[in-house]
Design a protein around this motif. Structure first.
Motif, mmCIF file in Angstrom:
data_model
loop_
_atom_site.group_PDB
_atom_site.id
_atom_site.type_symbol
_atom_site.label_atom_id
_atom_site.label_comp_id
_atom_site.label_asym_id
_atom_site.label_seq_id
_atom_site.Cartn_x
_atom_site.Cartn_y
_atom_site.Cartn_z
ATOM 1 N N ARG A 289 0.836 -1.202 0.000
ATOM 2 C CA ARG A 289 0.000 0.000 0.000
ATOM 3 C C ARG A 289 0.874 1.258 0.000
ATOM 4 O O ARG A 289 0.581 2.238 -0.707
ATOM 5 C CB ARG A 289 -0.918 -0.031 1.213
ATOM 6 N N GLN A 290 1.944 1.246 0.770
ATOM 7 C CA GLN A 290 2.827 2.408 0.828
ATOM 8 C C GLN A 290 3.571 2.603 -0.488
ATOM 9 O O GLN A 290 3.789 3.737 -0.928
ATOM 10 C CB GLN A 290 3.809 2.245 1.979
ATOM 11 N N VAL A 291 3.959 1.501 -1.119
ATOM 12 C CA VAL A 291 4.615 1.602 -2.431
ATOM 13 C C VAL A 291 3.677 2.256 -3.442
ATOM 14 O O VAL A 291 4.088 3.134 -4.216
ATOM 15 C CB VAL A 291 5.063 0.210 -2.920
ATOM 16 N N ARG A 292 2.417 1.844 -3.438
ATOM 17 C CA ARG A 292 1.451 2.450 -4.364
ATOM 18 C C ARG A 292 1.278 3.937 -4.093
ATOM 19 O O ARG A 292 1.141 4.747 -5.024
ATOM 20 C CB ARG A 292 0.108 1.724 -4.264
ATOM 21 N N GLN A 293 1.304 4.315 -2.815
ATOM 22 C CA GLN A 293 1.183 5.726 -2.465
ATOM 23 C C GLN A 293 2.384 6.519 -2.976
ATOM 24 O O GLN A 293 2.235 7.599 -3.564
ATOM 25 C CB GLN A 293 1.072 5.883 -0.949
ATOM 26 N N VAL A 294 3.581 5.967 -2.772
ATOM 27 C CA VAL A 294 4.788 6.638 -3.248
ATOM 28 C C VAL A 294 4.773 6.741 -4.765
ATOM 29 O O VAL A 294 5.130 7.783 -5.340
ATOM 30 C CB VAL A 294 6.044 5.893 -2.752
ATOM 31 N N ARG A 295 4.362 5.665 -5.421
ATOM 32 C CA ARG A 295 4.317 5.698 -6.877
ATOM 33 C C ARG A 295 3.336 6.753 -7.371
ATOM 34 O O ARG A 295 3.656 7.516 -8.311
ATOM 35 C CB ARG A 295 3.925 4.328 -7.425
ATOM 36 N N HIS A 296 2.170 6.818 -6.745
ATOM 37 C CA HIS A 296 1.153 7.781 -7.168
ATOM 38 C C HIS A 296 1.669 9.213 -7.033
ATOM 39 O O HIS A 296 1.540 10.018 -7.967
ATOM 40 C CB HIS A 296 -0.119 7.582 -6.351
ATOM 41 N N GLN A 297 2.249 9.528 -5.872
ATOM 42 C CA GLN A 297 2.714 10.906 -5.710
ATOM 43 C C GLN A 297 3.947 11.171 -6.560
ATOM 44 O O GLN A 297 4.165 12.305 -7.021
ATOM 45 C CB GLN A 297 2.986 11.220 -4.239
ATOM 46 N N GLY A 298 4.727 10.127 -6.827
ATOM 47 C CA GLY A 298 5.876 10.297 -7.715
ATOM 48 C C GLY A 298 5.453 10.582 -9.138
ATOM 49 O O GLY A 298 6.060 11.406 -9.824
ATOM 50 N N GLU A 299 4.413 9.888 -9.600
ATOM 51 C CA GLU A 299 3.916 10.136 -10.953
ATOM 52 C C GLU A 299 3.417 11.572 -11.094
ATOM 53 O O GLU A 299 3.680 12.231 -12.112
ATOM 54 C CB GLU A 299 2.802 9.146 -11.280
ATOM 55 N N ALA A 300 2.726 12.058 -10.071
ATOM 56 C CA ALA A 300 2.244 13.438 -10.113
ATOM 57 C C ALA A 300 3.417 14.420 -10.083
ATOM 58 O O ALA A 300 3.412 15.431 -10.801
ATOM 59 C CB ALA A 300 1.307 13.689 -8.930
ATOM 60 N N PHE A 301 4.420 14.122 -9.261
ATOM 61 C CA PHE A 301 5.572 15.010 -9.145
ATOM 62 C C PHE A 301 6.356 15.055 -10.455
ATOM 63 O O PHE A 301 6.724 16.137 -10.940
ATOM 64 C CB PHE A 301 6.468 14.527 -8.002
ATOM 65 N N VAL A 302 6.611 13.891 -11.041
ATOM 66 C CA VAL A 302 7.379 13.851 -12.284
ATOM 67 C C VAL A 302 6.596 14.521 -13.412
ATOM 68 O O VAL A 302 7.173 15.223 -14.256
ATOM 69 C CB VAL A 302 7.747 12.395 -12.642
ATOM 70 N N ALA A 303 5.277 14.334 -13.430
ATOM 71 C CA ALA A 303 4.466 15.010 -14.450
ATOM 72 C C ALA A 303 4.577 16.524 -14.300
ATOM 73 O O ALA A 303 4.659 17.260 -15.293
ATOM 74 C CB ALA A 303 3.012 14.568 -14.341
ATOM 75 N N GLY A 304 4.598 16.996 -13.047
ATOM 76 C CA GLY A 304 4.768 18.425 -12.807
ATOM 77 C C GLY A 304 6.125 18.915 -13.248
ATOM 78 O O GLY A 304 6.257 20.005 -13.837
ATOM 79 N N LEU A 305 7.164 18.142 -12.979
ATOM 80 C CA LEU A 305 8.508 18.518 -13.425
ATOM 81 C C LEU A 305 8.579 18.618 -14.943
ATOM 82 O O LEU A 305 9.188 19.543 -15.498
ATOM 83 C CB LEU A 305 9.531 17.486 -12.955
ATOM 84 N N ALA A 306 7.962 17.644 -15.623
ATOM 85 C CA ALA A 306 8.040 17.596 -17.080
ATOM 86 C C ALA A 306 7.383 18.802 -17.737
ATOM 87 O O ALA A 306 7.690 19.125 -18.891
ATOM 88 C CB ALA A 306 7.400 16.305 -17.594
ATOM 89 N N GLU A 307 6.488 19.469 -17.021
ATOM 90 C CA GLU A 307 5.824 20.653 -17.572
ATOM 91 C C GLU A 307 6.663 21.913 -17.418
ATOM 92 O O GLU A 307 6.335 22.950 -18.008
ATOM 93 C CB GLU A 307 4.476 20.852 -16.878
ATOM 94 N N ILE A 308 7.732 21.848 -16.643
ATOM 95 C CA ILE A 308 8.572 23.027 -16.419
ATOM 96 C C ILE A 308 9.540 23.175 -17.585
ATOM 97 O O ILE A 308 10.274 22.232 -17.909
ATOM 98 C CB ILE A 308 9.338 22.901 -15.089
ATOM 99 N N PRO A 309 9.573 24.313 -18.234
ATOM 100 C CA PRO A 309 10.478 24.506 -19.373
ATOM 101 C C PRO A 309 11.935 24.253 -18.974
ATOM 102 O O PRO A 309 12.402 24.709 -17.929
ATOM 103 C CB PRO A 309 10.265 25.980 -19.753
ATOM 104 N N GLY A 310 12.613 23.482 -19.822
ATOM 105 C CA GLY A 310 14.032 23.235 -19.593
ATOM 106 C C GLY A 310 14.336 21.930 -18.884
ATOM 107 O O GLY A 310 15.503 21.576 -18.721
ATOM 108 N N ILE A 311 13.300 21.178 -18.454
ATOM 109 C CA ILE A 311 13.515 19.923 -17.738
ATOM 110 C C ILE A 311 12.998 18.769 -18.574
ATOM 111 O O ILE A 311 11.851 18.772 -19.021
ATOM 112 C CB ILE A 311 12.814 19.934 -16.363
#
Length: 407
Positions: A289-311
């Motif tokens: 359950r904790q792994v799924r939680q980390v994965r979920h928030q990681g996917e959101a975080f990485v998606a946010g990073l990918a939207e930042i110009p230059g990354i």
């Protein structure tokens, strides 16, 4: 003074963490510290043992057995048994001071001064210092962004010489997130047998394997494999320093001897407290359950990073680190043109810390082929990840001077 030690740089993540401790306004994305902590059963067993009420409570103030408390050895074997991997608790396992202690023992036991140890480039920042401080010779095997930083068996074999004794593999890999699937791991095992090597297999992030089912080297090649693992990531208890080494009985016996010389034993009361948790199969569900939680928030975080110009970044195949190419972002910074003397990762990490007050690790800390990258850890508190995204976006937009200097 030890000349080998004097030549080695300090652990970069630890150095930054000390800086962060003095300034809580910095968002720290350097250390792989999950927001969840140890299971309640660990704390409960620790309290009972210290109060003289737990199993073997009256004995906890004595030195633990060199290989580890029998209850913990049995629990480690049981953990692997639940995954279909046979481990003999009495012959194959040595409990160590975290995975770092197991890595140190593995290299010390399996090689002599002057021997060569193969390391992926990039790789976890402690591997090369451990090899070097023991008087062994670290030999980097390059991996490249174009190949997803995957380790190539042909490149590994080309690096083998008459002095090569070991290959270190980390799966899921820190910092790159690469996962070594079973078929590839079997190829490395075949290579090791053919060339007379041992493989040190660091699987501390085993639960966080997303793209492939995690492969256990002890199941595939117990004859040439030395497994390194710990409870730091699995149970979010890095500070408790419980790890282990698993190897063939002869190797494990020599590692235990070396452990005696260096440490005598690992904290007894903590071993007893952890044994109950690790032996409880119900906690496997909690970990999932904790792994799924980390994965979920990681996917959101990485998606946010990918939207930042230059990354340029994608979600990793495993682990909980985003490994981002920041060449374009470096070029957007004032005076940020990277060159031979200043890598893009160094420039961006410095700017993030000084101007955006976000701490990340520059890719140069892990090797030469990752100098244009930075590593960002995402298993922490979601609100801090959101805060980090806002600050990184502000740096990219040139508005980071609006970030308050103190929290």
């Amino acid at each position: 003074m030890n000349e080998l030690l004097a030549r080695l740089p300090a652990h970069q993540s630890s150095r930054i963490a000390e800086m962060v401790a003095r300034d809580p306004g910095i968002v720290d994305l350097t250390m792989g510290l999950p927001a969840y902590g140890p299971p309640d059963i660990v704390r409960a067993e620790l309290a009972l043992t210290l109060a003289g009420q737990g199993a073997a409570a009256a004995r906890h103030d004595r030195y633990a057995p060199v290989r580890g408390a029998p209850a913990l050895l049995a629990a480690i074997a049981g953990l692997y048994g639940r995954q279909g991997v046979h481990v003999d608790p009495d012959a194959d396992v040595v409990v160590t001071h975290g995975a770092a202690g197991a890595m140190f023992l593995a290299v010390l036991t399996g090689s002599d001064a002057g021997d060569e140890i193969l390391l992926p480039d990039p790789c976890y920042m402690l591997y090369e210092p451990v090899v070097a401080v023991l008087g062994r010779v670290p030999v980097r095997v390059p991996t490249y962004p174009a190949d997803g930083f995957a380790l190539d068996p042909e490149r590994v074999e080309a690096a083998v010489t008459s002095r090569t004794r070991m290959l270190i593999i980390n799966s899921p890999a820190n910092p790159t997130g690469v996962v070594c699937p079973a078929d590839l791991l079997s190829r490395f095992a075949d290579l090791a047998r053919r060339r007379g090597l041992r493989i040190v297999y660091d699987e501390v992030l085993e639960n966080f394997s997303y793209a492939h089912r995690h492969a256990h080297l002890h199941a595939l090649a117990p004859d040439v494999g030395i497994t390194v693992n710990s409870l730091s990531k699995r149970f979010g208890m890095a500070g408790w320093r419980i790890g282990w080494l698993i190897a063939a009985p002869g190797f494990a016996a020599e590692a235990a001897k070396a452990h005696t010389f260096g440490n005598l034993a690992v904290n007894h009361v903590v071993q007893l407290a952890c044994a109950s948790a690790l032996a409880d199969p119900d906690l496997d569900t909690r970990v999932g359950r904790q792994v799924r939680q980390v994965r979920h928030q990681g996917e959101a975080f990485v998606a946010g990073l990918a939207e930042i110009p230059g990354i340029d970044v994608r979600f990793p195949d495993g682990g909980f680190y985003a490994f981002a190419d920041v060449r374009d972002l470096a070029g957007r910074l004032p005076g940020g043109a990277a060159g031979a003397d200043r890598a893009a990762g160094d420039l961006v990490a410095e700017a993030l810390l000084e101007r955006a007050r976000v701490a990340v690790v520059a890719g140069s800390a892990f090797g030469t082929t990752s100098r244009d990258h930075v590593r960002l850890s995402f298993p922490g508190r979601p609100e801090r990840l959101d805060e980090a995204l806002g600050r990184i976006a502000a740096l990219a937009a040139g508005t980071s001077n609006q970030i308050p200097r103190r929290a």
